[in-house]
Design an enzyme around this catalytic site. Structure first.
Site, PDB file in Angstrom:
ATOM      1  NE  ARG A   1      -4.290  -7.756  13.078  1.00 52.46           N
ATOM      2  CZ  ARG A   1      -4.431  -6.890  11.980  1.00 52.46           C
ATOM      3  NH1 ARG A   1      -3.533  -5.829  12.127  1.00 52.46           N
ATOM      4  NH2 ARG A   1      -5.662  -7.136  11.213  1.00 52.46           N
TER       5      ARG A   1
ATOM      6  CG  ASP B   1      -5.463  -0.633  14.450  1.00 57.64           C
ATOM      7  OD1 ASP B   1      -4.170  -0.532  15.063  1.00 57.64           O
ATOM      8  OD2 ASP B   1      -5.442  -0.774  13.206  1.00 57.64           O
TER       9      ASP B   1
ATOM     10  CE1 TYR C   1      -5.560   2.996   9.979  1.00 60.37           C
ATOM     11  CE2 TYR C   1      -6.711   1.719  11.783  1.00 60.37           C
ATOM     12  CZ  TYR C   1      -5.934   1.965  10.444  1.00 60.37           C
ATOM     13  OH  TYR C   1      -5.885   0.756   9.708  1.00 60.37           O
TER      14      TYR C   1
ATOM     15  CG  HIS D   1      -2.710   2.783  12.662  1.00 57.51           C
ATOM     16  ND1 HIS D   1      -2.029   3.359  11.672  1.00 57.51           N
ATOM     17  CD2 HIS D   1      -3.122   1.504  12.126  1.00 57.51           C
ATOM     18  CE1 HIS D   1      -1.908   2.742  10.672  1.00 57.51           C
ATOM     19  NE2 HIS D   1      -2.498   1.544  10.653  1.00 57.51           N
TER      20      HIS D   1
ATOM     21  CD1 TRP E   1      -1.942   8.565   9.583  1.00 59.73           C
ATOM     22  CD2 TRP E   1      -1.472   6.659   8.766  1.00 59.73           C
ATOM     23  NE1 TRP E   1      -3.227   7.891   9.190  1.00 59.73           N
ATOM     24  CE2 TRP E   1      -2.754   6.801   8.611  1.00 59.73           C
ATOM     25  CE3 TRP E   1      -1.004   5.311   8.468  1.00 59.73           C
ATOM     26  CZ2 TRP E   1      -3.850   5.885   8.056  1.00 59.73           C
ATOM     27  CZ3 TRP E   1      -1.862   4.489   7.746  1.00 59.73           C
ATOM     28  CH2 TRP E   1      -3.178   4.421   7.462  1.00 59.73           C
TER      29      TRP E   1
ATOM     30  CD  GLU F   1      -7.896  -6.008   9.357  1.00 60.58           C
ATOM     31  OE1 GLU F   1      -8.197  -4.848   9.211  1.00 60.58           O
ATOM     32  OE2 GLU F   1      -6.861  -6.246   8.967  1.00 60.58           O
TER      33      GLU F   1
ATOM     34  CG  HIS G   1     -12.591  -2.681   9.937  1.00 60.67           C
ATOM     35  ND1 HIS G   1     -11.616  -2.087   9.358  1.00 60.67           N
ATOM     36  CD2 HIS G   1     -12.212  -3.932  10.345  1.00 60.67           C
ATOM     37  CE1 HIS G   1     -10.359  -2.803   9.266  1.00 60.67           C
ATOM     38  NE2 HIS G   1     -10.872  -3.886  10.054  1.00 60.67           N
TER      39      HIS G   1
ATOM     40  CD  GLU H   1      -1.793  -3.470  10.205  1.00 62.58           C
ATOM     41  OE1 GLU H   1      -1.829  -2.169   9.433  1.00 62.58           O
ATOM     42  OE2 GLU H   1      -2.785  -3.647  10.509  1.00 62.58           O
TER      43      GLU H   1
ATOM     44  CG  HIS I   1      -3.170  -6.390   7.227  1.00 59.34           C
ATOM     45  ND1 HIS I   1      -4.128  -5.354   7.869  1.00 59.34           N
ATOM     46  CD2 HIS I   1      -3.043  -5.830   6.163  1.00 59.34           C
ATOM     47  CE1 HIS I   1      -4.166  -4.453   7.114  1.00 59.34           C
ATOM     48  NE2 HIS I   1      -3.447  -4.686   5.858  1.00 59.34           N
TER      49      HIS I   1
ATOM     50  NE  ARG J   1     -10.609  -1.296  13.200  1.00 59.06           N
ATOM     51  CZ  ARG J   1      -9.581  -0.850  12.057  1.00 59.06           C
ATOM     52  NH1 ARG J   1      -8.457  -1.321  12.069  1.00 59.06           N
ATOM     53  NH2 ARG J   1      -9.942   0.235  11.554  1.00 59.06           N
TER      54      ARG J   1
ATOM     55  CG  ASN K   1      -2.159   0.886   0.932  1.00 59.22           C
ATOM     56  OD1 ASN K   1      -2.117   1.505   0.153  1.00 59.22           O
ATOM     57  ND2 ASN K   1      -3.069   0.895   1.859  1.00 59.22           N
TER      58      ASN K   1
END
Length: 403
Positions: free
Chosen positions: A284, A211, A161, A213, A403, A340, A122, A263, A313, A147, A37
């Site tokens: 994860r 999460d 997030y 993050h 982030w 997930e 989510h 992840e 993930h 989540r 990503n």
């Protein structure tokens, strides 16, 4: 049988995906996901320039040897770009092996350890009432785990997030990273009240996750874990950056809230200490970023020896190719925890026709030989690559933050 051709397909049906398609001289094909990503073209270039030329003429049945060839032979080992490229090859070869055997891949991994793969959705909201409505939607669709992400009602925070007004949360947007402002004190003050509201509304049976993050220090994460203990989370995800793994020991000393991480891991060496010292409860790591089915199975086997369960993930930055591969592994391993699952956009589903399905809180992999997923190259050609980067975060004073 030999590999006769291999090509990289980059497409953007709502978001960017990188897919490897391998063909044999007997007409069989296999697909693998190589999506990283925000750095998709880096992996595409790695595959095109360094991997594909070495694949032609190789025996597709020699999956382990090919994995070692690409890993040991590169000298510059590990890293997300290298391991995502290796994952694409490995996953495609497992797809071919299943087709040769006439069996779904999970049968080649030892067969079923369970009837279905429990997934979590989510739920999010800009306000607590919006969040509760989102959770109710997942419960109505049969989800057993959700989540929880909620916006912080403080002027210091411009973005939280996992919270989005869009039907499908997709953080990668503009070509240049967007910037958000973060306030740890405001977040720590607000989140326990969010979980209190969710538990009051939905009771003790629903499994809840959150999460962070990577946005806290170990002692901040310990404080949050302690504050959330009354609400019995299934896990607190990525509470701190994992580079300093001793930080997880400090968290363990202060809270019994289970911890999930991984992840962004791309090899067994990223999580070996965390698993061996039982500093986490769920790992994860995922098929595409951790070197494919071959290497992810190694991670999960190590985890099984240390009472650590899996929680791969499964956001929309993984294509249906990765999701299908994950489901085959989830079905087979003894220490599965949760998977997930974020449904893809209709355009993505059209580009990647697949046989896995959701039903009553579970995902079920395809029973077709191989992975049960493919890429429609004509459909993929309708969606050219679009540059998109993940955001960055700063504290109120302008300091760069995780982030």
């Amino acid at each position: 049988m030999r590999i006769s051709s291999a090509r990289v397909i980059v497409t953007c049906p709502g978001r960017n995906f990188v897919t490897l398609k391998i063909e044999t001289d007997e007409g069989l094909t296999g697909v693998g996901d190589a999506t990283l990503n925000g750095r998709e073209l880096a992996v595409a270039a790695y595959l095109n320039e360094h991997v594909l030329p070495a694949l032609i003429g190789r025996d597709p049945a020699r999956i382990e040897d090919t994995w070692q060839y690409l890993y040991r032979g590169a000298y510059w080992r590990r890293g997300p770009v290298t391991m995502s490229a290796i994952a694409a090859v490995d996953t495609a070869l497992w797809d071919i092996k299943g087709k040769v055997a006439g069996l779904p891949v999970y049968q080649l991994l030892g067969g079923r350890s369970r009837d279905g793969v429990t997934v979590y959705g989510h739920a999010n909201g800009a306000t607590v009432p919006e969040l509760l409505e989102s959770v109710a939607g997942f419960v109505a669709r049969g989800y057993r785990a959700v989540r929880i992400q909620a916006a912080v009602p403080a002027s210091e925070i411009s973005d939280t997030y996992g919270v989005s007004a869009a039907p499908i949360y997709e953080p990668a947007s503009s070509a240049i990273p967007a910037e958000a402002v973060w306030s740890t004190p405001a977040y720590l003050h607000h989140i326990p009240s969010v979980f209190a509201a969710v538990r009051a509304e939905f009771g003790p049976a629903l499994r809840l996750l959150h999460d962070v993050h990577h946005r806290l220090t170990p002692i901040e994460a310990a404080r949050l874990g302690r504050a959330l203990e009354p609400y019995a989370l299934t896990w607190l995800e990525d509470p701190v950056p994992a580079e300093l793994q001793d930080g997880f020991r400090l968290i363990r000393q202060h809270t019994t809230t289970p911890i999930a991480v991984g992840e962004v891991f791309n090899s067994i060496w990223d999580c070996e200490q965390l698993i061996r010292e039982q500093l986490i409860d769920y790992v994860r790591a995922t098929v595409v970023h951790a070197g494919g089915l071959t290497h992810l199975r190694r991670i999960f086997d190590l985890a099984a020896l240390h009472h650590v369960r899996t929680g791969s993930h499964g956001a929309t930055d993984l294509s249906p190719v990765s999701m299908s591969a994950a489901l085959h592994l989830d079905l087979a391993i003894p220490n599965f925890g949760l998977q997930e699952y974020m449904a893809h956009a209709p355009e993505t589903d059209a580009v990647f026709p697949h046989g896995y399905r959701y039903e009553g809180g579970y995902l079920h992999p395809s029973e077709e030989p191989g992975l049960g997923v493919d890429i429609d190259e004509d459909e993929a050609a309708r969606y050219p690559y679009r540059a998109a980067s993940l955001p960055v975060a700063r504290l109120e004073d302008g300091t760069m933050h995780n982030w």
